[in-house]
Write an enzyme that holds these catalytic residues in place. Structure first.
Site, PDB file in Angstrom:
ATOM      1  N   ASN A  11      -7.704 -41.561  30.310  1.00  0.00           N
ATOM      2  CA  ASN A  11      -7.910 -40.701  31.477  1.00  0.00           C
ATOM      3  C   ASN A  11      -9.361 -40.225  31.437  1.00  0.00           C
ATOM      4  OD1 ASN A  11      -7.941 -38.650  33.360  1.00  0.00           O
ATOM      5  ND2 ASN A  11      -6.559 -37.285  32.224  1.00  0.00           N
ATOM      6  N   LYS A  13     -10.900 -38.462  33.576  1.00  0.00           N
ATOM      7  CA  LYS A  13     -11.084 -37.153  34.220  1.00  0.00           C
ATOM      8  C   LYS A  13     -12.292 -37.180  35.162  1.00  0.00           C
ATOM      9  CE  LYS A  13      -8.679 -35.069  30.370  1.00  0.00           C
ATOM     10  NZ  LYS A  13      -8.419 -33.894  29.539  1.00  0.00           N
ATOM     11  N   HIS A  97      -0.822 -33.975  35.822  1.00  0.00           N
ATOM     12  CA  HIS A  97      -1.596 -33.641  34.625  1.00  0.00           C
ATOM     13  C   HIS A  97      -1.732 -32.119  34.525  1.00  0.00           C
ATOM     14  CE1 HIS A  97      -4.950 -33.222  31.852  1.00  0.00           C
ATOM     15  NE2 HIS A  97      -4.628 -34.418  31.406  1.00  0.00           N
ATOM     16  N   GLU A  99      -4.122 -30.254  33.877  1.00  0.00           N
ATOM     17  CA  GLU A  99      -5.305 -29.684  34.549  1.00  0.00           C
ATOM     18  C   GLU A  99      -5.062 -29.539  36.047  1.00  0.00           C
ATOM     19  OE1 GLU A  99      -8.075 -32.496  32.912  1.00  0.00           O
ATOM     20  OE2 GLU A  99      -7.822 -31.561  30.949  1.00  0.00           O
ATOM     21  N   GLU A 169       2.159 -33.927  26.778  1.00  0.00           N
ATOM     22  CA  GLU A 169       0.845 -33.422  26.397  1.00  0.00           C
ATOM     23  C   GLU A 169       0.927 -31.915  26.193  1.00  0.00           C
ATOM     24  OE1 GLU A 169      -2.443 -36.247  27.860  1.00  0.00           O
ATOM     25  OE2 GLU A 169      -1.934 -34.974  29.550  1.00  0.00           O
ATOM     26  N   GLY A 175      -8.027 -31.585  24.622  1.00  0.00           N
ATOM     27  CA  GLY A 175      -9.460 -31.308  24.565  1.00  0.00           C
ATOM     28  C   GLY A 175      -9.838 -30.254  23.536  1.00  0.00           C
ATOM     29  N   SER A 215      -5.927 -34.725  22.210  1.00  0.00           N
ATOM     30  CA  SER A 215      -6.838 -34.987  21.093  1.00  0.00           C
ATOM     31  C   SER A 215      -6.474 -36.220  20.269  1.00  0.00           C
ATOM     32  CB  SER A 215      -6.960 -33.738  20.209  1.00  0.00           C
ATOM     33  OG  SER A 215      -7.467 -32.651  20.967  1.00  0.00           O
TER      34      SER A 215
HETATM   35  P1  PGA Z   1      -7.873 -35.206  25.314  1.00  0.00           P
HETATM   36  O1  PGA Z   1      -7.166 -35.205  26.762  1.00  0.00           O
HETATM   37  O2  PGA Z   1      -7.559 -36.544  24.691  1.00  0.00           O
HETATM   38  O3  PGA Z   1      -9.340 -35.027  25.606  1.00  0.00           O
HETATM   39  O4  PGA Z   1      -7.281 -34.080  24.540  1.00  0.00           O
HETATM   40  C1  PGA Z   1      -5.897 -35.756  26.955  1.00  0.00           C
HETATM   41  C2  PGA Z   1      -5.504 -35.626  28.405  1.00  0.00           C
HETATM   42  O5  PGA Z   1      -5.851 -34.620  29.037  1.00  0.00           O
HETATM   43  O6  PGA Z   1      -4.843 -36.523  28.970  1.00  0.00           O
END
Ligand code: PGA
Length: 253
Positions: A11, A13, A97, A99, A169, A175, A215
């Site tokens: 992803n 983003k 997601h 976010e 997740e 992140g 992560s």
């Molecule tokens: P990350 O994000 O690997 O940077 O923790 C995962 C995601 O948001 O799908």
């Protein structure tokens, strides 16, 4: 238990301009080679989808979008529909997601409509679920997953011939560099599979792929993939560099 082919999904983003996205995709295609043991997906921004689609077309890398709007077309300024992302070359779409839930007010009801629209356009939805840190600390992880799965997948006619993908997740791991402990991840994944079994039957539950996200890096992917109910990864930060993402894809070596 049926075998489930792992899916390693990136992803991107809101990162990468069009030239940066095509450059990354080109390098990834070279590094990935002809891997057959896992499915691979990258989700660039909408603006780069069509260009990236051209670059990956003869490779094992497939394309996904990061979101969609549930109507097919209409006066919805700024939105993008399922048939539009299909026409840009997408096979997958990430839905719900954290976010989007956190910053753009996405609800389980909206997620439900988006999954439906994705299926109508023959896209494979990657449906994201997961708890916040305070929900975990107050023992609400399972009730949060119950609600997200039950309302997100409500009244959908899911069957084993075209299963969605679920991505677990934990929000506190996205992140942040914190990864769920293997036993925490396995417990959540097994719980989600059980919910799917209760709601849609054991056949779908045994083939549905449940990805872990939060992560994921070259250093922890093998340990995560060794867990019984983890069928792949949704990778954010570590998918932006083609070398790093390729290491994750080749985790078995
Ligand atoms: P990350 O994000 O690997 O940077 O923790 C995962 C995601 O948001 O799908």
């Amino acid at each position: 238990m049926e075998s489930r082919k792992p899916l390693i999904a990136g992803n991107w983003k809101m990162f990468k301009t069009c030239p940066e996205a095509t450059d990354t995709a080109q390098k990834l295609v070279e590094l990935v080679g002809d891997v057959k043991s896992v499915d691979i997906m990258i989700a660039p921004t909408f603006t780069a989808l069509a260009m990236v689609s051209e670059i990956i077309k003869d490779s094992p890398v497939e394309l996904g979008a990061q979101n969609l709007y549930w109507e097919k077309e209409g006066a919805f300024t700024g939105e993008i529909s399922a048939p539009m992302i299909v026409s840009a070359g997408c096979r997958y779409v990430i839905i719900g997601h954290s976010e989007r839930r956190q910053f753009f007010g996405e609800t389980d009801e909206g997620v439900n409509k988006k999954i439906k629209a994705a299926f109508e356009a023959s896209l494979i939805p990657i449906v994201c679920v997961g708890e916040t840190e305070s929900e975990r600390d107050s023992g609400k992880t399972f009730s949060v997953l119950d609600k997200q799965i039950q309302e997100g997948l409500k009244k959908l006619n899911l069957d084993a011939s075209s299963p969605p993908v679920i991505a677990y997740e934990p929000i506190w791991a996205i992140g942040t560099g914190k990864t769920a402990q293997p036993e925490q991840a396995q417990e959540a994944h097994a719980y989600i599979r059980q919910l799917i079994s209760e709601d849609f039957g054991i056949e779908l539950a045994s083939i549905i792929r449940i990805l872990y996200g939060g992560s994921v890096k070259p250093g922890n992917i093998a340990e995560l993939m060794a867990l019984q109910d983890i069928d792949g990864a949704l990778v954010g930060g570590a998918s932006l560099k083609p070398e790093t993402f390729s290491e994750i894809i080749h985790y078995q070596k």
